[in-house]
Design a protein around this motif. Structure first.
Motif, PDB file in Angstrom:
ATOM      1  N   ALA A  32       0.518  -0.868   0.184  1.00 29.65           N
ATOM      2  CA  ALA A  32       0.293   0.203  -0.384  1.00 29.65           C
ATOM      3  C   ALA A  32       0.535   1.197  -0.019  1.00 29.65           C
ATOM      4  CB  ALA A  32      -1.238   0.331   1.199  1.00 29.65           C
ATOM      5  N   THR A  33       2.444   1.062  -0.406  1.00 30.60           N
ATOM      6  CA  THR A  33       2.752   2.064  -0.618  1.00 30.60           C
ATOM      7  C   THR A  33       2.785   3.248  -2.033  1.00 30.60           C
ATOM      8  OG1 THR A  33       4.545   1.222  -1.405  1.00 30.60           O
ATOM      9  CG2 THR A  33       4.230   1.438   0.996  1.00 30.60           C
ATOM     10  N   PHE A  34       1.711   2.817  -3.321  1.00 28.18           N
ATOM     11  CA  PHE A  34       1.525   2.659  -3.988  1.00 28.18           C
ATOM     12  C   PHE A  34       1.794   5.075  -4.305  1.00 28.18           C
ATOM     13  CE2 PHE A  34       0.087   4.372  -8.490  1.00 28.18           C
ATOM     14  CZ  PHE A  34       0.824   4.434  -9.532  1.00 28.18           C
ATOM     15  N   THR A  35       0.550   5.362  -3.509  1.00 28.67           N
ATOM     16  CA  THR A  35       0.606   6.753  -3.141  1.00 28.67           C
ATOM     17  C   THR A  35       1.310   7.301  -2.877  1.00 28.67           C
ATOM     18  OG1 THR A  35      -1.711   5.913  -1.988  1.00 28.67           O
ATOM     19  CG2 THR A  35      -0.983   8.352  -2.103  1.00 28.67           C
ATOM     20  N   TYR A  36       1.982   7.222  -1.765  1.00 28.28           N
ATOM     21  CA  TYR A  36       3.864   7.776  -1.857  1.00 28.28           C
ATOM     22  C   TYR A  36       4.107   7.506  -3.468  1.00 28.28           C
ATOM     23  CZ  TYR A  36       1.603   6.747   3.021  1.00 28.28           C
ATOM     24  OH  TYR A  36       0.639   6.630   3.429  1.00 28.28           O
ATOM     25  N   GLN A  37       4.617   6.388  -3.703  1.00 27.84           N
ATOM     26  CA  GLN A  37       5.419   6.404  -5.130  1.00 27.84           C
ATOM     27  C   GLN A  37       4.666   7.342  -6.214  1.00 27.84           C
ATOM     28  OE1 GLN A  37       7.619   5.427  -3.401  1.00 27.84           O
ATOM     29  NE2 GLN A  37       8.784   4.331  -5.184  1.00 27.84           N
ATOM     30  N   TRP A  38       3.971   7.240  -6.275  1.00 30.37           N
ATOM     31  CA  TRP A  38       3.196   8.557  -7.152  1.00 30.37           C
ATOM     32  C   TRP A  38       3.052   9.638  -6.775  1.00 30.37           C
ATOM     33  CZ3 TRP A  38       0.990   8.775 -11.609  1.00 30.37           C
ATOM     34  CH2 TRP A  38      -0.393  10.214 -12.089  1.00 30.37           C
ATOM     35  N   LEU A  39       3.087  10.534  -4.978  1.00 34.11           N
ATOM     36  CA  LEU A  39       3.334  11.931  -5.036  1.00 34.11           C
ATOM     37  C   LEU A  39       4.618  12.304  -5.183  1.00 34.11           C
ATOM     38  CD1 LEU A  39       1.262  12.079  -1.219  1.00 34.11           C
ATOM     39  CD2 LEU A  39       1.118  13.041  -3.517  1.00 34.11           C
ATOM     40  N   LYS A  40       5.803  11.264  -4.917  1.00 30.32           N
ATOM     41  CA  LYS A  40       6.997  11.460  -5.224  1.00 30.32           C
ATOM     42  C   LYS A  40       7.152  11.544  -7.012  1.00 30.32           C
ATOM     43  CE  LYS A  40      10.274   8.765  -3.442  1.00 30.32           C
ATOM     44  NZ  LYS A  40      10.709   7.552  -2.508  1.00 30.32           N
ATOM     45  N   GLU A  41       6.952  10.813  -7.582  1.00 32.55           N
ATOM     46  CA  GLU A  41       6.855  10.756  -9.549  1.00 32.55           C
ATOM     47  C   GLU A  41       5.768  10.793 -10.556  1.00 32.55           C
ATOM     48  OE1 GLU A  41       9.958   9.735  -9.573  1.00 32.55           O
ATOM     49  OE2 GLU A  41      10.908   9.213  -7.166  1.00 32.55           O
ATOM     50  N   ARG A  42       4.414  11.314  -9.808  1.00 31.70           N
ATOM     51  CA  ARG A  42       3.916  11.969 -10.573  1.00 31.70           C
ATOM     52  C   ARG A  42       4.485  12.802 -11.535  1.00 31.70           C
ATOM     53  NH1 ARG A  42      -0.110  15.847  -8.416  1.00 31.70           N
ATOM     54  NH2 ARG A  42       0.574  17.381  -7.468  1.00 31.70           N
ATOM     55  N   PRO A  43       3.557  12.695 -12.891  1.00 33.36           N
ATOM     56  CA  PRO A  43       4.409  13.491 -14.180  1.00 33.36           C
ATOM     57  C   PRO A  43       3.520  14.939 -13.748  1.00 33.36           C
ATOM     58  CG  PRO A  43       2.209  11.891 -14.992  1.00 33.36           C
ATOM     59  CD  PRO A  43       3.064  11.791 -13.267  1.00 33.36           C
ATOM     60  N   LEU A  44       4.472  15.682 -14.550  1.00 29.70           N
ATOM     61  CA  LEU A  44       4.384  17.301 -14.016  1.00 29.70           C
ATOM     62  C   LEU A  44       3.362  17.477 -15.014  1.00 29.70           C
ATOM     63  CD1 LEU A  44       7.802  18.356 -14.013  1.00 29.70           C
ATOM     64  CD2 LEU A  44       6.758  17.914 -11.737  1.00 29.70           C
ATOM     65  N   GLY A  45       3.236  17.714 -16.113  1.00 35.47           N
ATOM     66  CA  GLY A  45       1.961  17.880 -16.949  1.00 35.47           C
ATOM     67  C   GLY A  45       0.781  17.140 -15.900  1.00 35.47           C
ATOM     68  N   LEU A  46       0.680  16.961 -14.973  1.00 35.79           N
ATOM     69  CA  LEU A  46      -0.609  17.108 -13.884  1.00 35.79           C
ATOM     70  C   LEU A  46      -0.966  18.019 -13.706  1.00 35.79           C
ATOM     71  CD1 LEU A  46      -2.361  14.303 -14.494  1.00 35.79           C
ATOM     72  CD2 LEU A  46      -1.585  13.573 -11.946  1.00 35.79           C
ATOM     73  N   ASN A  47       0.200  18.960 -13.195  1.00 33.09           N
ATOM     74  CA  ASN A  47      -0.348  20.021 -11.982  1.00 33.09           C
ATOM     75  C   ASN A  47      -1.178  20.839 -13.218  1.00 33.09           C
ATOM     76  OD1 ASN A  47       1.289  19.253 -10.236  1.00 33.09           O
ATOM     77  ND2 ASN A  47       2.999  19.665 -10.963  1.00 33.09           N
ATOM     78  N   ASP A  48      -1.366  20.549 -14.261  1.00 36.87           N
ATOM     79  CA  ASP A  48      -2.256  21.806 -15.116  1.00 36.87           C
ATOM     80  C   ASP A  48      -3.532  21.505 -15.546  1.00 36.87           C
ATOM     81  OD1 ASP A  48       0.139  23.744 -15.727  1.00 36.87           O
ATOM     82  OD2 ASP A  48       0.611  22.449 -17.668  1.00 36.87           O
ATOM     83  N   THR A  49      -3.486  20.143 -14.875  1.00 37.41           N
ATOM     84  CA  THR A  49      -4.642  19.470 -14.903  1.00 37.41           C
ATOM     85  C   THR A  49      -5.783  19.876 -14.230  1.00 37.41           C
ATOM     86  OG1 THR A  49      -4.726  17.354 -14.560  1.00 37.41           O
ATOM     87  CG2 THR A  49      -4.131  16.893 -16.813  1.00 37.41           C
ATOM     88  N   ASN A  50      -6.951  19.712 -13.499  1.00 39.73           N
ATOM     89  CA  ASN A  50      -8.056  19.380 -12.797  1.00 39.73           C
ATOM     90  C   ASN A  50      -7.819  17.934 -11.677  1.00 39.73           C
ATOM     91  OD1 ASN A  50      -9.792  21.562 -13.766  1.00 39.73           O
ATOM     92  ND2 ASN A  50     -10.738  19.684 -14.833  1.00 39.73           N
ATOM     93  N   PHE A  51      -6.470  17.428 -11.873  1.00 39.91           N
ATOM     94  CA  PHE A  51      -6.571  16.276 -11.566  1.00 39.91           C
ATOM     95  C   PHE A  51      -5.000  16.917 -10.959  1.00 39.91           C
ATOM     96  CE2 PHE A  51      -8.907  14.059 -14.780  1.00 39.91           C
ATOM     97  CZ  PHE A  51     -10.210  13.971 -13.889  1.00 39.91           C
ATOM     98  N   TRP A  52      -4.859  17.731 -10.357  1.00 41.42           N
ATOM     99  CA  TRP A  52      -3.847  17.891  -9.969  1.00 41.42           C
ATOM    100  C   TRP A  52      -2.941  17.420  -8.774  1.00 41.42           C
ATOM    101  CZ3 TRP A  52      -2.670  21.338  -6.280  1.00 41.42           C
ATOM    102  CH2 TRP A  52      -3.834  22.076  -5.417  1.00 41.42           C
ATOM    103  N   ASN A  53      -4.166  17.494  -7.718  1.00 36.60           N
ATOM    104  CA  ASN A  53      -4.033  17.597  -6.376  1.00 36.60           C
ATOM    105  C   ASN A  53      -4.980  15.542  -5.642  1.00 36.60           C
ATOM    106  OD1 ASN A  53      -3.616  18.001  -3.487  1.00 36.60           O
ATOM    107  ND2 ASN A  53      -5.864  19.380  -3.165  1.00 36.60           N
TER     108      ASN A  53
END
Length: 181
Positions: A32-53
């Protein structure tokens, strides 16, 4: 609406997890550590979408989620399970073709095997849900039970004995051997 990361984004998380160190590559980061890995390594382009948070707790599929959690050893264990199920399924299929099971057992075996293959497919194409995991192991157990029954009946028939059970739960073939002794 169901929202999940893409397969490419999930693979990037896995790639970065494996680059963190030798231990993480072999054993993963833990359950159950995928969330932490996702927060560290998520794509930067995601910040420009409605799913940034949005915090994703699973990747694109169950297997892609688990690879970052359980590492290469876990991946090898999953692959060995798949290979074992395929081999047992093929062996049981050939036992069924030799009429080691009666028609009802053949139908239940075929249904269990098809369900198991479908759930394995879902494992690779859909995020984990509790119901799929429970059904996976229920059908896995059913396939193994039918395989062992077919193997036992085939072994008894080769010895010229019956594998049918009597009222006391003991095999009739074993009773006849015990009576002869």
């Amino acid at each position: 609406i169901e929202v999940a990361p893409t397969a490419v984004a999930s693979k990037e998380v896995i790639k970065h997890t494996f680059k963190e160190g030798f231990y993480e590559a072999l054993f993963g980061t833990g359950p159950a550590t995928f969330t932490y890995q996702w927060l560290k390594e998520r794509p930067l382009g995601l910040n420009d979408t409605n799913f940034w948070n949005v915090r994703f707790n699973q990747g694109f599929s169950g297997v892609l989620t688990q690879i970052s959690n359980i590492g290469m050893f876990g991946l090898i264990a999953i692959l060995l399970l798949l290979v074992n199920v395929v081999l047992v399924g093929l062996a049981a299929f050939f036992l069924v073709r030799k009429k080691a099971l009666n028609s009802d057992e053949e139908n239940l075996f075929a249904g269990s095997l098809c369900s198991l293959v479908f759930i394995f497919f879902c494992w690779f194409s859909y995020p984990f849900v509790f119901t799929l995991n429970v059904l996976l192991f229920v059908f896995l157990a059913a396939v193994m039970v039918y395989y062992s029954e077919a193997k036992k009946k085939k072994m008894f028939s080769q010895l010229g004995l019956s594998a049918e059970t009597g009222d006391d739960g003991q095999s009739e073939g074993i009773k006849s051997v015990n009576e002869k002794i």
